[in-house]
Design an enzyme around this catalytic site. Structure first.
Site, PDB file in Angstrom:
ATOM      1  N   CYS A 212       0.843  -1.209   0.000  1.00 41.70           N
ATOM      2  CA  CYS A 212       0.000   0.000   0.000  1.00 41.70           C
ATOM      3  C   CYS A 212       0.875   1.255   0.000  1.00 41.70           C
ATOM      4  O   CYS A 212       1.556   1.542   0.981  1.00 41.70           O
ATOM      5  CB  CYS A 212      -0.910  -0.058   1.236  1.00 41.70           C
ATOM      6  SG  CYS A 212      -1.745   1.475   1.633  1.00 41.70           S
TER       7      CYS A 212
ATOM      8  N   CYS B  32       0.175   3.775   2.738  1.00 39.11           N
ATOM      9  CA  CYS B  32       0.638   3.199   4.007  1.00 39.11           C
ATOM     10  C   CYS B  32       2.135   3.445   4.184  1.00 39.11           C
ATOM     11  O   CYS B  32       2.594   3.747   5.287  1.00 39.11           O
ATOM     12  CB  CYS B  32       0.376   1.693   4.053  1.00 39.11           C
ATOM     13  SG  CYS B  32      -1.362   1.227   3.940  1.00 39.11           S
TER      14      CYS B  32
END
Length: 105
Positions: free
Chosen positions: A30, A33
């Site tokens: 991600c 992230c």
């Protein structure tokens, strides 16, 4: 206390032992992230002794992700005495997370 990486086993004990906790649900693949990672590291240092700052990898701990109803990542869940009181989905500047923590201290 530095940034902690929590597993399903031991999550409840860690969250309940801290009067205030901020848990980042994330994954390696991600992009947002990954951008949030340094923010969490910074906040872990700033709130050492005041709040638990932790990460949970949703790929490694799907039970925790399901338990908290994590549908999108990153999602940061705020806990007080082991109970969720706020959450932020997406990557935000450190001040957004700090504001939630400061308001709960």
């Amino acid at each position: 206390m530095a940034l902690q990486h929590l597993k399903t086993e031991g999550f409840d004990a860690a969250a309940e032992a801290a009067p205030l906790a901020m848990v980042d649900f994330w994954a390696v693949w991600c992009g947002p992230c990954q951008m949030l990672g340094p923010v969490m590291e910074d906040l872990a240092g700033r709130y050492e002794g005041k709040a638990l700052v932790a990460k949970v990898n949703v790929d490694e701990e799907p039970e925790l992700a399901q338990r908290f109803g994590i549908m999108n990542i990153p999602t940061v869940v705020f806990l007080k005495n082991g109970r969720e009181f706020d959450r932020k989905t997406g990557a935000y500047p450190a001040e957004v997370y700090a504001g939630v923590l400061d308001g709960a201290l």
